[in-house]
Motif scaffolding. Structure first.
Motif, PDB file in Angstrom:
ATOM      1  N   LEU A  33       8.255   6.488  -4.620  1.00 36.91           N
ATOM      2  CA  LEU A  33       7.818   7.867  -4.811  1.00 36.91           C
ATOM      3  C   LEU A  33       8.967   8.826  -4.523  1.00 36.91           C
ATOM      4  O   LEU A  33       9.558   8.776  -3.458  1.00 36.91           O
ATOM      5  CB  LEU A  33       6.642   8.197  -3.892  1.00 36.91           C
ATOM      6  CG  LEU A  33       5.361   7.366  -4.071  1.00 36.91           C
ATOM      7  CD1 LEU A  33       4.357   7.720  -2.976  1.00 36.91           C
ATOM      8  CD2 LEU A  33       4.763   7.593  -5.449  1.00 36.91           C
ATOM      9  N   ASP A  34       9.283   9.687  -5.486  1.00 34.41           N
ATOM     10  CA  ASP A  34      10.332  10.674  -5.266  1.00 34.41           C
ATOM     11  C   ASP A  34       9.826  11.862  -4.465  1.00 34.41           C
ATOM     12  O   ASP A  34      10.587  12.517  -3.755  1.00 34.41           O
ATOM     13  CB  ASP A  34      10.892  11.168  -6.606  1.00 34.41           C
ATOM     14  CG  ASP A  34      11.664  10.080  -7.336  1.00 34.41           C
ATOM     15  OD1 ASP A  34      12.281   9.228  -6.654  1.00 34.41           O
ATOM     16  OD2 ASP A  34      11.639  10.062  -8.576  1.00 34.41           O
ATOM     17  N   THR A  35       8.529  12.169  -4.607  1.00 32.37           N
ATOM     18  CA  THR A  35       7.916  13.253  -3.859  1.00 32.37           C
ATOM     19  C   THR A  35       6.528  12.827  -3.408  1.00 32.37           C
ATOM     20  O   THR A  35       5.926  11.921  -3.993  1.00 32.37           O
ATOM     21  CB  THR A  35       7.789  14.535  -4.707  1.00 32.37           C
ATOM     22  OG1 THR A  35       6.935  14.279  -5.840  1.00 32.37           O
ATOM     23  CG2 THR A  35       9.147  15.006  -5.195  1.00 32.37           C
ATOM     24  N   PHE A  36       6.031  13.499  -2.385  1.00 29.59           N
ATOM     25  CA  PHE A  36       4.663  13.252  -1.936  1.00 29.59           C
ATOM     26  C   PHE A  36       4.168  14.471  -1.180  1.00 29.59           C
ATOM     27  O   PHE A  36       4.817  14.919  -0.238  1.00 29.59           O
ATOM     28  CB  PHE A  36       4.579  12.016  -1.035  1.00 29.59           C
ATOM     29  CG  PHE A  36       3.168  11.638  -0.683  1.00 29.59           C
ATOM     30  CD1 PHE A  36       2.430  10.830  -1.521  1.00 29.59           C
ATOM     31  CD2 PHE A  36       2.570  12.116   0.475  1.00 29.59           C
ATOM     32  CE1 PHE A  36       1.122  10.484  -1.210  1.00 29.59           C
ATOM     33  CE2 PHE A  36       1.262  11.782   0.797  1.00 29.59           C
ATOM     34  CZ  PHE A  36       0.536  10.962  -0.057  1.00 29.59           C
ATOM     35  N   GLY A  37       3.041  15.019  -1.612  1.00 25.86           N
ATOM     36  CA  GLY A  37       2.437  16.145  -0.929  1.00 25.86           C
ATOM     37  C   GLY A  37       3.326  17.371  -0.852  1.00 25.86           C
ATOM     38  O   GLY A  37       3.223  18.162   0.080  1.00 25.86           O
ATOM     39  N   GLY A  38       4.215  17.540  -1.827  1.00 21.45           N
ATOM     40  CA  GLY A  38       5.117  18.683  -1.820  1.00 21.45           C
ATOM     41  C   GLY A  38       6.428  18.430  -1.116  1.00 21.45           C
ATOM     42  O   GLY A  38       7.334  19.257  -1.157  1.00 21.45           O
ATOM     43  N   GLY A  39       6.558  17.283  -0.435  1.00 22.37           N
ATOM     44  CA  GLY A  39       7.793  16.933   0.259  1.00 22.37           C
ATOM     45  C   GLY A  39       8.577  15.886  -0.515  1.00 22.37           C
ATOM     46  O   GLY A  39       8.183  15.461  -1.605  1.00 22.37           O
ATOM     47  N   PRO A  40       9.713  15.419   0.022  1.00 28.04           N
ATOM     48  CA  PRO A  40      10.604  14.508  -0.705  1.00 28.04           C
ATOM     49  C   PRO A  40      10.257  13.027  -0.582  1.00 28.04           C
ATOM     50  O   PRO A  40      11.053  12.183  -0.965  1.00 28.04           O
ATOM     51  CB  PRO A  40      11.962  14.785  -0.061  1.00 28.04           C
ATOM     52  CG  PRO A  40      11.626  15.156   1.343  1.00 28.04           C
ATOM     53  CD  PRO A  40      10.317  15.900   1.274  1.00 28.04           C
ATOM     54  N   GLY A  41       9.102  12.684  -0.055  1.00 23.71           N
ATOM     55  CA  GLY A  41       8.738  11.273   0.065  1.00 23.71           C
ATOM     56  C   GLY A  41       9.308  10.617   1.298  1.00 23.71           C
ATOM     57  O   GLY A  41       9.557   9.403   1.318  1.00 23.71           O
ATOM     58  N   THR A  42       9.518  11.401   2.349  1.00 18.62           N
ATOM     59  CA  THR A  42      10.037  10.859   3.601  1.00 18.62           C
ATOM     60  C   THR A  42       8.953  10.063   4.331  1.00 18.62           C
ATOM     61  O   THR A  42       7.825  10.520   4.462  1.00 18.62           O
ATOM     62  CB  THR A  42      10.519  12.001   4.515  1.00 18.62           C
ATOM     63  OG1 THR A  42      11.515  12.751   3.830  1.00 18.62           O
ATOM     64  CG2 THR A  42      11.092  11.465   5.810  1.00 18.62           C
ATOM     65  N   VAL A  43       9.293   8.886   4.788  1.00 14.79           N
ATOM     66  CA  VAL A  43       8.363   8.041   5.531  1.00 14.79           C
ATOM     67  C   VAL A  43       8.238   8.569   6.965  1.00 14.79           C
ATOM     68  O   VAL A  43       9.220   9.018   7.558  1.00 14.79           O
ATOM     69  CB  VAL A  43       8.843   6.584   5.530  1.00 14.79           C
ATOM     70  CG1 VAL A  43       8.033   5.723   6.493  1.00 14.79           C
ATOM     71  CG2 VAL A  43       8.765   6.018   4.120  1.00 14.79           C
ATOM     72  N   ALA A  44       7.022   8.493   7.498  1.00 13.30           N
ATOM     73  CA  ALA A  44       6.788   8.965   8.862  1.00 13.30           C
ATOM     74  C   ALA A  44       5.794   8.049   9.569  1.00 13.30           C
ATOM     75  O   ALA A  44       5.070   7.277   8.931  1.00 13.30           O
ATOM     76  CB  ALA A  44       6.261  10.403   8.852  1.00 13.30           C
ATOM     77  N   ILE A  45       5.764   8.140  10.866  1.00 13.03           N
ATOM     78  CA  ILE A  45       4.724   7.528  11.685  1.00 13.03           C
ATOM     79  C   ILE A  45       3.752   8.635  12.074  1.00 13.03           C
ATOM     80  O   ILE A  45       4.170   9.705  12.526  1.00 13.03           O
ATOM     81  CB  ILE A  45       5.313   6.886  12.956  1.00 13.03           C
ATOM     82  CG1 ILE A  45       6.312   5.788  12.592  1.00 13.03           C
ATOM     83  CG2 ILE A  45       4.206   6.327  13.849  1.00 13.03           C
ATOM     84  CD1 ILE A  45       7.088   5.244  13.786  1.00 13.03           C
ATOM     85  N   HIS A  46       2.479   8.412  11.866  1.00 12.73           N
ATOM     86  CA  HIS A  46       1.489   9.442  12.220  1.00 12.73           C
ATOM     87  C   HIS A  46       0.129   8.796  12.453  1.00 12.73           C
ATOM     88  O   HIS A  46      -0.073   7.603  12.193  1.00 12.73           O
ATOM     89  CB  HIS A  46       1.395  10.518  11.129  1.00 12.73           C
ATOM     90  CG  HIS A  46       1.041  10.002   9.760  1.00 12.73           C
ATOM     91  ND1 HIS A  46      -0.226   9.602   9.401  1.00 12.73           N
ATOM     92  CD2 HIS A  46       1.817   9.840   8.654  1.00 12.73           C
ATOM     93  CE1 HIS A  46      -0.234   9.217   8.140  1.00 12.73           C
ATOM     94  NE2 HIS A  46       0.998   9.336   7.665  1.00 12.73           N
ATOM     95  N   GLY A  47      -0.799   9.584  12.946  1.00  9.85           N
ATOM     96  CA  GLY A  47      -2.143   9.086  13.206  1.00  9.85           C
ATOM     97  C   GLY A  47      -3.010   9.115  11.960  1.00  9.85           C
ATOM     98  O   GLY A  47      -2.557   9.467  10.866  1.00  9.85           O
TER      99      GLY A  47
END
Length: 256
Positions: free
Chosen positions: A202-216
């Motif tokens: 994915l080049d983008t996701f939810g308006g952002g650049p597709g950065t992977v994160a840790i979240h709840g």
């Protein structure tokens, strides 16, 4: 995925307190000749940029000694010591920029970068750098769908986690904790921990650049499932512990 709009970063002072040390003025080895570069001609390494000329990490599943560095001002990135500059890195990104050191030699350190492609690295001159040490390590296992937290090689916990689905996998290799964001407008998870890694599909996701994160995640059924767009979804108890980890801490993602 990390949407870069909005959010509040944990203050830099709090990050340094979490490190449990005082960041020292950066002189790592013998004094070497400073290489001057016109920074205005270089692309900044951020989660939103791609720098194709960045050298790739050659040992993507290896640990480090825990050394992390912070550029006090914008600094040039080099392909090798005394070689060509290919980019630059700034002092802030979701708060202060702390980068894990994967190699060092006199006057130079090689760090992992937040820009694409995944596993990008660059060499920094050790002048004008603060240095610190993180004793923590985060491990993500995409086959067993678990996440582990260690401090000084001692396990602090293992939790089931939601990882990337088959078509949107969590990228393997070593990366790092890039930021710690608190945004109460995010109903799914007000706390988001962006990593220096990106979705490979994915080049983008939810308006952002597709950065992977840790979240709840509010629905516990996702924990232990390959269901996300690449991010790592964790229970509240895990997120509470992971939020205490200092920026720049190494994150190892494998297929175990």
């Amino acid at each position: 995925m990390r949407n870069e709009r909005g959010g509040t970063s944990i203050p830099a002072l709090a990050v340094l307190v979490l490190l449990g040390i005082v960041a020292a003025v950066g002189i790592f080895g013998n004094k070497t000749k400073h290489v001057t570069v016109d920074l205005t001609t270089l692309t900044a390494s951020t989660t939103a940029t791609t720098i194709a000329t960045a050298p790739l990490d050659t040992q993507p599943f290896t640990g480090t000694g825990g050394l992390v560095v912070h550029p006090r001002s914008e600094a040039a990135l080099f392909t090798a010591p005394d070689a060509d500059a290919f980019g630059k890195i700034g002092p802030t990104q979701f708060g202060p920029t702390w980068l894990p050191v994967v190699e060092q030699t006199d006057g130079w350190v090689r760090v992992l970068l937040p820009s694409k492609p995944n596993r990008s690295t660059g060499w920094l001159q050790d002048e004008d750098l603060d240095r610190a040490s993180s004793s923590y390590l985060i491990r993500v296992h995409t086959s067993s769908r678990t996440i582990e937290l260690f401090d000084k090689n001692k396990s602090l916990g293992t939790w089931k986690a939601g990882v990337g689905a088959k078509k949107t996998p969590t990228p393997p290799g070593r990366t790092f904790l890039l930021g710690s964001i608190i945004d109460h407008k995010r109903s799914a998870s007000p706390i988001v921990l962006p990593l220096g890694a990106h979705s490979p599909t994915l080049d983008t996701f939810g308006g952002g650049p597709g950065t992977v994160a840790i979240h709840g995640w509010p629905n516990p059924h996702v924990f232990g499932a390959a269901i996300s767009a690449g991010c790592v979804r964790v229970p509240k108890t895990a997120l509470a512990d992971l939020q205490k980890v200092p920026l720049g801490t190494l994150v190892l993602i494998d297929s175990k």
